[in-house]
Write a protein that holds these residues in place. Structure first.
Motif, PDB file in Angstrom:
ATOM      1  N   ILE A   1       0.865  -1.183   0.000  1.00 45.76           N
ATOM      2  CA  ILE A   1       0.000   0.000   0.000  1.00 45.76           C
ATOM      3  C   ILE A   1       0.897   1.227   0.000  1.00 45.76           C
ATOM      4  CG2 ILE A   1      -1.799   1.256   1.252  1.00 45.76           C
ATOM      5  CD1 ILE A   1      -2.258  -1.514   2.747  1.00 45.76           C
ATOM      6  N   SER A   2       0.632   2.154  -0.902  1.00 46.46           N
ATOM      7  CA  SER A   2       1.415   3.382  -0.993  1.00 46.46           C
ATOM      8  C   SER A   2       0.459   4.557  -1.189  1.00 46.46           C
ATOM      9  CB  SER A   2       2.398   3.291  -2.170  1.00 46.46           C
ATOM     10  OG  SER A   2       2.983   4.553  -2.455  1.00 46.46           O
ATOM     11  N   PHE A   3       0.632   5.604  -0.400  1.00 49.89           N
ATOM     12  CA  PHE A   3      -0.176   6.805  -0.623  1.00 49.89           C
ATOM     13  C   PHE A   3       0.511   8.031  -0.031  1.00 49.89           C
ATOM     14  CE2 PHE A   3      -1.699   4.863   3.307  1.00 49.89           C
ATOM     15  CZ  PHE A   3      -1.837   5.923   4.194  1.00 49.89           C
ATOM     16  N   TRP A   4       0.155   9.190  -0.581  1.00 42.44           N
ATOM     17  CA  TRP A   4       0.602  10.489  -0.078  1.00 42.44           C
ATOM     18  C   TRP A   4      -0.549  11.134   0.662  1.00 42.44           C
ATOM     19  CZ3 TRP A   4       5.536  12.677  -1.114  1.00 42.44           C
ATOM     20  CH2 TRP A   4       6.377  11.885  -1.924  1.00 42.44           C
ATOM     21  N   ILE A   5      -0.263  11.744   1.804  1.00 51.48           N
ATOM     22  CA  ILE A   5      -1.312  12.332   2.622  1.00 51.48           C
ATOM     23  C   ILE A   5      -0.833  13.649   3.225  1.00 51.48           C
ATOM     24  CG2 ILE A   5      -0.614  10.988   4.666  1.00 51.48           C
ATOM     25  CD1 ILE A   5      -3.620  10.879   5.428  1.00 51.48           C
ATOM     26  N   LYS A   6      -1.739  14.603   3.265  1.00 53.42           N
ATOM     27  CA  LYS A   6      -1.509  15.876   3.948  1.00 53.42           C
ATOM     28  C   LYS A   6      -2.641  16.050   4.940  1.00 53.42           C
ATOM     29  CE  LYS A   6      -0.935  20.839   3.144  1.00 53.42           C
ATOM     30  NZ  LYS A   6      -1.007  21.924   2.139  1.00 53.42           N
ATOM     31  N   ARG A   7      -2.325  15.985   6.221  1.00 53.78           N
ATOM     32  CA  ARG A   7      -3.347  16.046   7.261  1.00 53.78           C
ATOM     33  C   ARG A   7      -3.847  17.483   7.447  1.00 53.78           C
ATOM     34  NH1 ARG A   7      -1.950  13.180  12.624  1.00 53.78           N
ATOM     35  NH2 ARG A   7      -4.217  13.027  12.641  1.00 53.78           N
ATOM     36  N   CYS A   8      -5.126  17.623   7.772  1.00 56.76           N
ATOM     37  CA  CYS A   8      -5.714  18.941   8.005  1.00 56.76           C
ATOM     38  C   CYS A   8      -5.939  19.213   9.489  1.00 56.76           C
ATOM     39  CB  CYS A   8      -7.035  19.061   7.253  1.00 56.76           C
ATOM     40  SG  CYS A   8      -6.861  18.985   5.465  1.00 56.76           S
ATOM     41  N   ASN A   9      -6.243  18.186  10.245  1.00 53.42           N
ATOM     42  CA  ASN A   9      -6.446  18.340  11.686  1.00 53.42           C
ATOM     43  C   ASN A   9      -5.636  17.271  12.391  1.00 53.42           C
ATOM     44  OD1 ASN A   9      -7.363  18.439  14.356  1.00 53.42           O
ATOM     45  ND2 ASN A   9      -9.401  19.111  13.730  1.00 53.42           N
ATOM     46  N   VAL A  10      -4.493  17.657  12.928  1.00 52.10           N
ATOM     47  CA  VAL A  10      -3.557  16.662  13.462  1.00 52.10           C
ATOM     48  C   VAL A  10      -3.939  16.196  14.861  1.00 52.10           C
ATOM     49  CG1 VAL A  10      -1.657  17.481  12.043  1.00 52.10           C
ATOM     50  CG2 VAL A  10      -2.003  18.488  14.309  1.00 52.10           C
TER      51      VAL A  10
ATOM     52  N   TYR B   1     -14.857  10.300   9.195  1.00 52.85           N
ATOM     53  CA  TYR B   1     -14.333  10.568   7.862  1.00 52.85           C
ATOM     54  C   TYR B   1     -12.954  11.210   7.964  1.00 52.85           C
ATOM     55  CZ  TYR B   1     -19.064   9.628   6.243  1.00 52.85           C
ATOM     56  OH  TYR B   1     -20.258   9.022   5.969  1.00 52.85           O
ATOM     57  N   LEU B   2     -12.153  10.980   6.951  1.00 53.76           N
ATOM     58  CA  LEU B   2     -10.788  11.484   6.922  1.00 53.76           C
ATOM     59  C   LEU B   2     -10.769  12.987   6.683  1.00 53.76           C
ATOM     60  CD1 LEU B   2      -7.719  10.795   6.855  1.00 53.76           C
ATOM     61  CD2 LEU B   2      -7.969  10.542   4.376  1.00 53.76           C
ATOM     62  N   ASP B   3     -10.048  13.720   7.522  1.00 51.03           N
ATOM     63  CA  ASP B   3      -9.849  15.158   7.356  1.00 51.03           C
ATOM     64  C   ASP B   3      -8.429  15.368   6.854  1.00 51.03           C
ATOM     65  OD1 ASP B   3     -10.143  17.862   7.374  1.00 51.03           O
ATOM     66  OD2 ASP B   3     -10.277  18.082   9.551  1.00 51.03           O
ATOM     67  N   ALA B   4      -8.234  15.121   5.553  1.00 54.47           N
ATOM     68  CA  ALA B   4      -6.893  15.172   4.968  1.00 54.47           C
ATOM     69  C   ALA B   4      -7.012  15.153   3.454  1.00 54.47           C
ATOM     70  CB  ALA B   4      -6.044  13.987   5.434  1.00 54.47           C
ATOM     71  N   TYR B   5      -5.909  15.479   2.797  1.00 55.50           N
ATOM     72  CA  TYR B   5      -5.806  15.338   1.350  1.00 55.50           C
ATOM     73  C   TYR B   5      -5.056  14.047   1.048  1.00 55.50           C
ATOM     74  CZ  TYR B   5      -6.987  20.319   1.175  1.00 55.50           C
ATOM     75  OH  TYR B   5      -7.610  21.530   1.312  1.00 55.50           O
ATOM     76  N   LEU B   6      -5.472  13.350  -0.008  1.00 55.27           N
ATOM     77  CA  LEU B   6      -4.798  12.132  -0.460  1.00 55.27           C
ATOM     78  C   LEU B   6      -4.389  12.291  -1.920  1.00 55.27           C
ATOM     79  CD1 LEU B   6      -7.053   9.254   0.949  1.00 55.27           C
ATOM     80  CD2 LEU B   6      -4.756   9.836   1.714  1.00 55.27           C
ATOM     81  N   ALA B   7      -3.276  11.675  -2.274  1.00 56.95           N
ATOM     82  CA  ALA B   7      -2.829  11.656  -3.671  1.00 56.95           C
ATOM     83  C   ALA B   7      -2.038  10.382  -3.918  1.00 56.95           C
ATOM     84  CB  ALA B   7      -1.970  12.878  -3.986  1.00 56.95           C
ATOM     85  N   GLU B   8      -1.979   9.989  -5.185  1.00 54.45           N
ATOM     86  CA  GLU B   8      -1.130   8.869  -5.606  1.00 54.45           C
ATOM     87  C   GLU B   8      -1.342   7.637  -4.718  1.00 54.45           C
ATOM     88  OE1 GLU B   8       1.280   8.737  -8.221  1.00 54.45           O
ATOM     89  OE2 GLU B   8       0.404  10.601  -8.927  1.00 54.45           O
ATOM     90  N   PHE B   9      -2.583   7.203  -4.614  1.00 46.50           N
ATOM     91  CA  PHE B   9      -2.893   6.010  -3.809  1.00 46.50           C
ATOM     92  C   PHE B   9      -2.702   4.774  -4.682  1.00 46.50           C
ATOM     93  CE2 PHE B   9      -5.195   2.743  -1.704  1.00 46.50           C
ATOM     94  CZ  PHE B   9      -5.216   3.067  -0.362  1.00 46.50           C
ATOM     95  N   VAL B  10      -1.837   3.873  -4.234  1.00 49.60           N
ATOM     96  CA  VAL B  10      -1.524   2.665  -5.000  1.00 49.60           C
ATOM     97  C   VAL B  10      -1.723   1.440  -4.117  1.00 49.60           C
ATOM     98  CG1 VAL B  10       0.205   1.446  -6.377  1.00 49.60           C
ATOM     99  CG2 VAL B  10       0.206   3.955  -6.323  1.00 49.60           C
ATOM    100  N   PHE B  11      -2.451   0.466  -4.644  1.00 51.00           N
ATOM    101  CA  PHE B  11      -2.587  -0.823  -3.965  1.00 51.00           C
ATOM    102  C   PHE B  11      -2.036  -1.900  -4.889  1.00 51.00           C
ATOM    103  CE2 PHE B  11      -4.633  -4.723  -2.590  1.00 51.00           C
ATOM    104  CZ  PHE B  11      -4.475  -4.655  -1.228  1.00 51.00           C
TER     105      PHE B  11
END
Length: 200
Positions: free
Chosen positions: A22-31, A146-156
């Protein structure tokens, strides 16, 4: 505040249920929140998930019949809402060495320091890459987390244990900067998926 957007899919027969990445990029909004980027399973006793604790640690957890097959909690804290981070979990439970069965990478570097570490047993299979519901962006066993974040480049990846270097690389001009690279040449397997989230 997080919205109610999420994605889900019930997977089919795996190419190899003992091997996945599993590979993904994440930017959290509320840590300060409990956040679940990715979860799978059938019920509260048989599930797997990535999640951030309220305190900022990252955890990968797989339960089978109510007991932990794999439980990894980082000592490192992730509390920066301005930074993108890259997470890779690479699993191959056929490996003879316990620590090689589950490898966690953050921004290209393998994590070796955990406050909790239970490795997969040899030849274990669990919810991840099984023929069960997999959910991105929400706690799959609930309806409000629900996730409070941005996701990109999600690979399974189904059937291969890849390293972080198969998904990213250090910038040649700024070697402390980890950046994504083309993943189109990887072997995805029956259940594999690539989601770049460029189109909303």
């Amino acid at each position: 505040e997080p919205d109610s957007a999420y994605m889900s899919r019930t997977l089919g027969t795996a190419t190899n249920a003992k091997k996945f990445t599993i590979s993904f990029w994440i930017k959290r909004c509320n840590v300060g929140n409990y956040e679940v980027p990715f979860e799978c399973g059938t019920d509260g006793n048989n599930f797997g998930k990535f999640y951030f604790h309220e305190g900022g640690t990252l955890r990968f957890y797989q339960a089978s019949s109510g007991s932990a097959q794999c439980s990894l909690t980082t000592n490192q804290l992730f509390r920066d809402p301005t930074a993108w981070m890259h997470i890779v979990m690479a699993v191959d439970t056929t490996q003879g060495t316990a620590g090689n069965r589950n490898k966690l990478y953050i921004n290209g570097t393998q994590v070796t320091s955990f406050s909790t570490q239970t490795n997969f047993g040899e030849n274990d299979t669990g919810s991840f890459n099984g023929a069960v519901l997999h959910t991105i962006g929400r706690d799959g066993t609930g309806t409000t987390d629900y996730l409070d974040a941005y996701l990109a480049e999600f690979v399974f990846i189904d059937g291969t244990q890849y390293a972080a270097s198969d998904f990213g690389e250090f910038d040649e001009d700024s070697p402390r900067i980890w950046k994504p690279k083309d993943v189109s040449g990887l072997t995805f397997g029956n259940n594999g998926a690539y989601l770049d989230f460029e189109d909303s």
